[in-house]
Enzyme design. Structure first.
Site, PDB file in Angstrom:
ATOM      1  N   TYR A 156       1.035  -0.967   0.136  1.00  0.00           N
ATOM      2  CA  TYR A 156      -0.011  -0.080   0.041  1.00  0.00           C
ATOM      3  C   TYR A 156       0.914   1.233   0.041  1.00  0.00           C
ATOM      4  O   TYR A 156       0.211   2.617  -0.501  1.00  0.00           O
ATOM      5  CB  TYR A 156      -0.642  -0.050   0.449  1.00  0.00           C
ATOM      6  CG  TYR A 156      -2.204   0.859   0.773  1.00  0.00           C
ATOM      7  CD1 TYR A 156      -3.365   0.946   0.006  1.00  0.00           C
ATOM      8  CD2 TYR A 156      -2.184   1.778   1.926  1.00  0.00           C
ATOM      9  CE1 TYR A 156      -3.767   1.373   0.137  1.00  0.00           C
ATOM     10  CE2 TYR A 156      -3.408   2.733   1.620  1.00  0.00           C
ATOM     11  CZ  TYR A 156      -4.050   2.759   1.106  1.00  0.00           C
ATOM     12  OH  TYR A 156      -5.049   3.385   0.386  1.00  0.00           O
ATOM     13  N   LYS A 163      -2.938   8.658   2.703  1.00  0.00           N
ATOM     14  CA  LYS A 163      -4.156   8.087   3.851  1.00  0.00           C
ATOM     15  C   LYS A 163      -3.835   8.938   4.855  1.00  0.00           C
ATOM     16  O   LYS A 163      -5.019   9.429   5.891  1.00  0.00           O
ATOM     17  CB  LYS A 163      -4.999   6.849   4.130  1.00  0.00           C
ATOM     18  CG  LYS A 163      -5.405   6.347   2.629  1.00  0.00           C
ATOM     19  CD  LYS A 163      -6.441   7.259   2.103  1.00  0.00           C
ATOM     20  CE  LYS A 163      -7.347   5.699   1.249  1.00  0.00           C
ATOM     21  NZ  LYS A 163      -8.147   7.315   0.026  1.00  0.00           N
TER      22      LYS A 163
HETATM   23  O1  0WE Z   1      -6.771   3.462  -1.901  1.00  0.00           O
HETATM   24  C1  0WE Z   1      -7.045   2.638  -2.439  1.00  0.00           C
HETATM   25  C2  0WE Z   1      -6.173   1.877  -3.933  1.00  0.00           C
HETATM   26  C3  0WE Z   1      -5.999   3.332  -4.040  1.00  0.00           C
HETATM   27  C4  0WE Z   1      -5.374   2.946  -5.950  1.00  0.00           C
HETATM   28  C5  0WE Z   1      -5.328   3.126  -6.672  1.00  0.00           C
HETATM   29  C6  0WE Z   1      -4.974   2.432  -7.701  1.00  0.00           C
HETATM   30  C7  0WE Z   1      -4.800   1.637  -8.757  1.00  0.00           C
HETATM   31  C8  0WE Z   1      -4.301   1.762  -9.571  1.00  0.00           C
HETATM   32  C9  0WE Z   1      -4.503   4.218  -5.837  1.00  0.00           C
HETATM   33  N1  0WE Z   1      -3.651   4.582  -6.990  1.00  0.00           N
HETATM   34  C10 0WE Z   1      -3.987   3.894  -7.973  1.00  0.00           C
HETATM   35  N2  0WE Z   1      -3.127   4.102  -8.686  1.00  0.00           N
HETATM   36  C11 0WE Z   1      -2.771   2.697  -9.808  1.00  0.00           C
HETATM   37  O2  0WE Z   1      -2.041   2.935 -10.998  1.00  0.00           O
HETATM   38  N3  0WE Z   1      -7.657   1.175  -1.039  1.00  0.00           N
HETATM   39  C12 0WE Z   1      -7.575   0.971  -0.320  1.00  0.00           C
HETATM   40  C13 0WE Z   1      -7.388  -0.381  -2.320  1.00  0.00           C
HETATM   41  C14 0WE Z   1      -6.361  -0.796  -1.891  1.00  0.00           C
HETATM   42  O3  0WE Z   1      -5.063  -0.433  -3.035  1.00  0.00           O
HETATM   43  C15 0WE Z   1      -4.215  -1.901  -2.285  1.00  0.00           C
HETATM   44  C16 0WE Z   1      -4.307  -2.367  -1.657  1.00  0.00           C
HETATM   45  C17 0WE Z   1      -5.481  -1.665  -1.185  1.00  0.00           C
HETATM   46  C18 0WE Z   1      -6.215  -2.532  -0.075  1.00  0.00           C
HETATM   47  C19 0WE Z   1      -2.645  -1.490  -2.828  1.00  0.00           C
HETATM   48  C20 0WE Z   1      -1.943  -2.271  -2.086  1.00  0.00           C
HETATM   49  C21 0WE Z   1      -2.279  -3.453  -0.554  1.00  0.00           C
HETATM   50  C22 0WE Z   1      -2.916  -3.251  -0.823  1.00  0.00           C
END
Ligand code: 0WE
Length: 256
Positions: A156, A163
């Site tokens: 993450y 966050k």
């Molecule tokens: O906040 C998030 C994801 C936000 C996010 C997702 C992406 C994917 C595509 C931000 N930037 C990008 N950029 C991209 O190119 N989450 C809470 C979901 C999430 O994302 C993770 C998680 C979880 C849960 C990434 C790694 C590990 C766990």
């Protein structure tokens, strides 16, 4: 029940039908709120147009790149013209370059760090500042966070730092805006299968882990985010501000 009758809201972060922003928008609308929407870039315009058409052809739908002050100014100017005031704002926007969500946090470059914090955290401050003058009868501002803000969730990475900044910004904004009866809170959601989560390596495994470890032994439903968001936006939550509310089937309380 109509928790939000007569309230006017704006929703940032709908990309498709799986978006958390869409689940919350549907719940807010169901509780009687009139909503405006923004979308990020021409690519998402048609998607969001089609989804929001269920609220009527006159639904205010505006492009907004939250990293551009001109876009934000234009959105709130148009909102002021159409409605004259605002009660609710949902911030459900995040981005980090894909490479920053793979490999080591240690390798996060200056530009990836800047972009992630700008899009995912500073934007809440910019939107709150632009929204506040329209929230003349008080208001409720809601952001979306994740457990990776407080504990290490492998991969993450810089999003966890973003966050953490979002959650701290929630508290400082709540302090500044409290005297105007504008409340600022965020929901820390357990993992949800959205466009942003898809393509993340091991996401399916993560859903299984949650199910096994969370006290409620299941994953959350998007409509449960809608229900909590409706409560936080309602007058029933009039004394709640600056908080991070966990909608995660209890996962956050576990030590092991
Ligand atoms: O906040 C998030 C994801 C936000 C996010 C997702 C992406 C994917 C595509 C931000 N930037 C990008 N950029 C991209 O190119 N989450 C809470 C979901 C999430 O994302 C993770 C998680 C979880 C849960 C990434 C790694 C590990 C766990």
């Amino acid at each position: 029940m109509s928790l939000l009758n007569g309230k006017i809201g704006i929703v940032f972060g709908v990309a498709n039908k799986r978006s958390i922003a869409w689940a919350i928008a549907q719940a807010w609308a169901q509780q009687g709120a009139r909503l405006a929407f923004t979308y990020q870039g021409e690519r998402l315009k048609e998607n969001v147009e089609e989804l929001t058409s269920v609220f009527g052809a006159d639904t205010l739908l505006l492009p907004c790149d939250v990293t551009r002050d001109e876009d934000i100014d234009r959105v709130f100017a148009e909102l002021g013209q159409r409605f004259g005031r605002l009660d609710l704002l949902l911030h459900s926007v995040a981005f980090a370059p894909k490479a920053a969500l793979e490999g080591e946090f240690l390798q996060t470059g200056r530009e990836a760090f800047r972009v992630a914090l700008d899009v995912s955290a500073y934007s809440l401050v910019a939107l709150a500042r632009a929204a506040a003058p329209l929230m003349t009868g008080g208001g409720s501002i809601l952001g979306m966070s994740y457990y990776g803000a407080e504990k290490v969730v492998p991969h993450y990475n810089v999003m966890g730092v973003a966050k953490a900044a979002l959650e701290a910004s929630t508290r400082y904004l709540a302090y500044d805006l409290g005297p105007r009866k504008i409340r600022v809170n965020c929901i820390s959601a357990g993992p949800v299968n959205t466009l942003a989560a898809r393509g993340i390596a091991g996401f399916g495994e993560m859903l299984k882990q949650y199910e096994a470890r969370a006290p409620l032994k299941r994953n959350l439903l998007p409509e449960e985010l809608g229900a909590t968001a409706s409560f936080l936006a309602s007058d029933g939550a009039a004394a709640i501000t600056g908080q991070v509310i966990y909608v995660d089937c209890g996962y956050q309380i576990m030590g092991m």
